[in-house]
Every structure is written in structure tokens, then in C-alpha cells.
Write a protein that holds these residues in place. Structure first.
Motif: not given
Length: 546
Positions: A449-465
């Protein structure tokens, strides 16, 4: 003790009392509000807060502990949240922002279970179980050891701590200062390592010049000048004597009356004073020191005797500074000149000199052979810049200290939180336990959020990793790049954090959430203005049996 009677509980009309579910919800909201204030201060793209203190001064910082110290709150639960940031800072010196954000999220998570009429004790039991599992995971497969003698690896860890701070622009210089200071102060005795930064690593802030000119002095620097202008201001390999007694005539301890009947009596009194000062100076001169430093005063007569013997004197030095000088040059602080011995003289200092910085004179005792104390000289444009630099440097030194004491690391950038959450979710059977595992994801989410990234998409990709990571012997190092908000694998040069800091963050956050959930009653007995101190009515007194 009570005169044979049981203690009395008085509930007056103005005693305010809230209880049960309402209090728990209020406490949760108070914790959430504190966490919301701090949330934007996490990560390299953290925002600064400008704080106004009551005296009209301003503080600009993104250090969680510094912000919370300046905030004034009324709610008792909010006060306890502020207290945990202070605890975190005193214990490990880093992670103050993370601990508040996590504790606030854990409280918010508990609210849904309270609404489902689940008893707080059941939630607390699950939280405790989850904390035990977190600690065993962190101390086991999710942390890796680090070689303390590997300078590059150590520097990378300290750099990741200050990358989020104001001093990040001068990261290489700050890392070198922090590691040099900690390795200088470190004392190993009987297999036990002691690193006392508060006492033996002093930070001296002097406005002027640029931050690049900051340095670590292997010795001590104090804001003092010699007592007499003719005394030597530069001595190589000085013999240093440290005293804790005045080099002047001792006045009467209490109110002392002296009756003088004749002129001879007064002259005799002055002679006794002079004899005393001469005797004290002779004790000192007998050992041929080059430099005498005392915590008390030095009279004009004593200065005269010492100057004749070619001895330089400093007076009214702080006790803490004197202790640092003693440790740096190997001297012993002596309390009475009659007890002076050759072994009390410090010979470990290479150079004594007095320099002028700005408008003031400073005494340098440097080039020590084995200094176990150091002074960090900070230069900068203004006091605000210097204060923020000092706060950041203290964090860097604490991180370096933590690695020296416990050389184990965990991946940063939210990677360890996702790894722990993934492991806990595989074990989870009950609601509160699962929910606590999910709360850990607040750290990578806030970074995104503090970087201004798309939070939902980023977290979903991170969970998958993390879900696809199968090697149980080492942690999954995929986290979030705090600068860009993209996924990144933390390699040898990535962001790594000391295990000690993470353990303390989790323990403090979970235990605070548990503590606030345990509260079901807030009773405050404050008097209204203008109310007289009347005796309570019988109906307002709950009395125990006699």
C-alpha cells in the motif's frame, strides 16, 4: 492493618463504569486508531509525520517510537499500545512500527469473534498457541545463521534496517559507523558477550559541516576546555589520572559556624586551606601524570600547583563521561588522593588534544590502544537533521548489536510474515488461530500500500509463491520490494532482518492483544470540578464483613 475491619469499596455517584463487550470494543477501536496513525510509516516509501510539541518545537520523523512518544492520548488502551512501542525500542531498538501495526490488526481480528459471542478466554488460548508455534518456527527452519566475521553480510543486514529511514541516503557511512561502534564497545568475558551501547557509545551532535563528515572516534570526546589558559592542549601518549574528589578546600558539610577572635586566627584558617590544597596536589604530582580529570572543582591555587608541575587539568566532567574515559584508557577513578597508586594511571590513550568546533572547545582523547568505549561525532546542517540522524543511527547500532548477540536472520520485505502465516494455516483448526495467521499478512499488505501497488494482486501472487515452496529446510524468501511494490526474492544482498527483532515483535504484539482482550471493565473515579469531598451515602458503600 484495617483496624479489624475489611477494606471498603466506595462507588460514588460520579464513578464512571463501563463493562463487558462495550469495553472490549472500545479497547479494540483505540488500538486500531493508534495503528492507523503509524501504518504509513512502514517501509522505504514511508511518509514522515510532522509533530508539534507543547513548547512550539517540531519533530519530523518516520520512527514509530519517536512519533508515539510525542502523541498525547486519553484512552488507557491507547496508552498501553504506546507503551509497547517503547518496550520494543528498549529491548531490541527496531521494529517499533511493525509491532504497533500487528497488535492493532490482531485486536481488529478478535472483534469478529467477540461479535459471534465467543468468550475472550477461548480467543486468548488460541492466540497463545499460535504464538508458541510462531516462536518454534522462527527459531527452527525459518531462520538462517550468519557468520559474524563476514563484514559484507553484516553490513547488508544493517543497511536493510536503515534503508527505510532518513539516513538511508548515507547508508554506507551509517552502516560503517554502527558496526565500528558496536565492535568497539563489545566486551567478551567468561564466554559472555556484553554490548552496552547506552553507556559506552556516546553520540555527540554538533551542527555545522555535512553529514558525510560524521565519524567514530576510538576514544572519548567531551565538551570541556582546560582549566587554565597556559596548560598544554596537545599531549601524545598522556598519563591520565581520573578523580572523583574536589581539588579545592572542602567546605563544612552542614551549616558550620567559625568564631574568629583575633586577626591571627583568620590568617591561620587561610594557611590550613592552603596546606590542604598543597597536600592534595603533592599526592597527584608524586605520580607524574600529564592529565588530571576530576568530576568536581579545581581551585585557583590547585591550578597554580598543577601548572608549575606541567600537568593539564579538566574539571566538572560528567560521571558518565568519566566512566567512558576510564574504560577507554584503562584508568581507575580514585575517590581520595591519599589512595593514588601507579596502577590507577591510564596509559592506553594515544593522543590528548583540545579542538575548537564552531564556538565551543572540545577535548579529544583518541588513538586508544584497546578502547572499550567510543564517541560518535555527528555533523549536520541543523538540529532537526541531527536529531533524526541520531534516532536512525541508534536503530542501526541496536540491529548490529542484536546480530552480534544472536547471529540468526530471517528474510525481510514481508517474506517471513507470509512464510509463518503459510505454515500456521496448514496447522490451523480453529477460527481465532486461522485469523491470527492471516493478520501477519498486514505487514506485506502495508508495504504494498505504501508503494502505491495493487494490493490484492500483489498479495495473491505472493501467497502463490509461498504455497509452491516445498523445501522445508529453509524459508521461502519471496517478499515485496519496498521501493517499487513488485515481488522480489531476497538473495544474499536482499533485505534480511535479525531474528531477535522479529521474535520480540511477535511476542509483544500477541501479548498486548491478549492483555487488552482480558479487560472487561474500566472504572475511573475522577472528581468533577467544584465537587466537595462529602462522605458517601450508605447506599454507595459496599462494605465487607467485619
Amino acid at each position: 492493618m484495617f483496624g479489624g475491619r475489611a477494606p471498603v469499596l466506595v462507588l460514588s455517584q460520579n464513578t464512571k463504569r463501563n463493562s463487558g463487550r462495550k469495553v472490549q470494543v472500545e479497547n479494540i477501536n483505540a488500538g486500531k486508531q493508534i495503528a492507523d496513525v503509524i501504518r504509513t510509516c512502514l517501509g522505504p516509501q514511508a511518509m514522515l509525520k510532522m509533530l508539534m510539541d507543547p513548547m512550539g518545537g517540531i519533530v519530523m520523523t518516520n520512527d514509530g517510537n519517536a512519533i508515539l512518544r510525542e502523541i498525547t492520548v486519553q484512552h488507557p488502551a491507547a496508552k498501553s499500545m504506546i507503551e509497547i512501542a517503547r518496550t520494543q525500542d528498549e529491548e531490541v531498538g527496531d521494529g517499533t512500527t511493525s509491532v504497533i501495526v500487528l497488535a492493532g490488526e490482531m485486536l481488529v481480528t478478535a472483534e469478529q469473534f467477540l461479535e459471534q459471542q465467543i468468550h475472550p478466554t477461548i480467543i486468548i488460548r488460541q492466540y497463545k498457541q499460535a504464538l508458541e508455534d510462531m516462536v518454534s518456527l522462527l527459531e527452527g527452519p525459518l531462520s538462517i545463521p550468519i557468520n559474524k566475521s563476514d563484514k559484507t553480510a553484516m553490513a547488508n543486514v544493517v543497511k536493510s534496517c536503515i534503508g527505510t529511514k532518513f539516513i538511508g541516503k548515507w547508508a554506507d557511512m551509517a552502516v560503517k559507523i554502527a558496526l565500528d561502534a558496536v565492535s568497539t564497545v563489545m566486551l567478551v568475558e567468561d564466554g559472555r558477550t556484553e554490548i552496552d551501547l547506552k553507556r559506552y557509545a556516546k553520540v555527540e551532535k554538533i551542527p555545522g559541516s555535512s553529514i558525510e563528515e560524521s565519524e567514530v572516534l576510538y576514544g572519548v570526546m567531551i565538551n570541556k576546555d582546560v582549566t587554565h589558559p597556559k596548560m598544554s592542549r596537545c599531549i601524545e601518549n598522556p598519563r591520565i589520572m581520573l578523580l572523583d574528589c574536589p581539588l579545592e578546600y572542602k567546605k563544612g558539610e552542614s551549616q558550620t559556624n567559625v568564631e574568629i577572635s583575633g586577626e591571627v586566627d583568620f590568617t591561620r584558617m587561610l594557611e590550613i586551606e592552603e596546606e590542604h590544597v598543597r597536600r592534595v596536589c603533592e599526592d597527584i604530582i608524586a605520580l607524574k601524570p600529564d592529565l588530571v580529570i576530576t568530576e568536581k572543582g579545581v581551585s585557583d591555587l590547585a591550578q597554580h600547583f598543577l601548572l608549575k608541575a606541567g600537568i593539564t587539568a579538566l574539571r566538572r566532567v560528567r560521571k558518565s563521561d568519566n566512566n567512558r574515559i576510564a574504560r577507554a584508557c584503562g584508568a581507575t577513578i580514585v575517590h581520595r588522593t591519599e589512595e593514588l597508586q601507579e596502577s590507577d594511571i591510564g596509559k592506553g590513550c594515544g593522543l590528548f588534544e583540545v579542538k575548537k568546533l564552531g564556538d565551543e572547545y572540545f577535548t579529544y582523547l583518541t588513538k586508544c590502544t584497546n578502547p572499550k568505549a567510543c564517541t560518535i561525532l555527528l555533523r549536520g546542517a541543523s538540529k532537526d537533521v541531527l536529531n533524526e540522524t541520531e534516532r536512525n543511527l541508534q536503530d542501526a547500532m541496536q540491529v548490529a548489536r542484536n546480530i552480534f548477540l544472536n547471529p540468526r536472520l530471517v528474510p525481510g520485505g514481508g517474506a517471513i510474515e507470509m512464510a509463518v502465516a503459510h505454515q500456521l494455516l496448514q496447522k490451523a483448526t480453529h477460527g481465532p488461530y486461522r485469523a491470527l495467521a492471516h493478520t501477519l499478512e498486514i505487514i506485506p499488505r502495508t508495504l504494498a500500500q505504501n508503494c502505491g501497488a495493487n494490493t490484492i494482486r500483489t498479495l495473491t501472487a505472493l501467497r502463490a509463491k509461498h504455497a509452491s515452496h516445498t523445501d522445508t529446510t529453509k524459508p521461502c524468501c519471496w517478499g515485496i520490494d519496498g521501493e517499487s511494490g513488485n515481488l522480489v526474492e531476497q538473495g544474499p544482498d536482499g533485505v534480511w532482518e535479525p531474528l531477535t527483532v522479529k521474535l520480540q515483535v511477535y511476542k509483544t504484539a500477541v501479548e498486548t492483544a491478549i492483555l487488552l482482550l482480558r479487560i472487561d471493565d474500566i472504572v475511573s473515579g475522577s472528581k468533577k470540578q467544584g465537587e466537595k469531598n462529602e462522605p458517601p451515602k450508605p447506599s454507595q458503600v459496599a462494605e465487607g464483613h467485619e
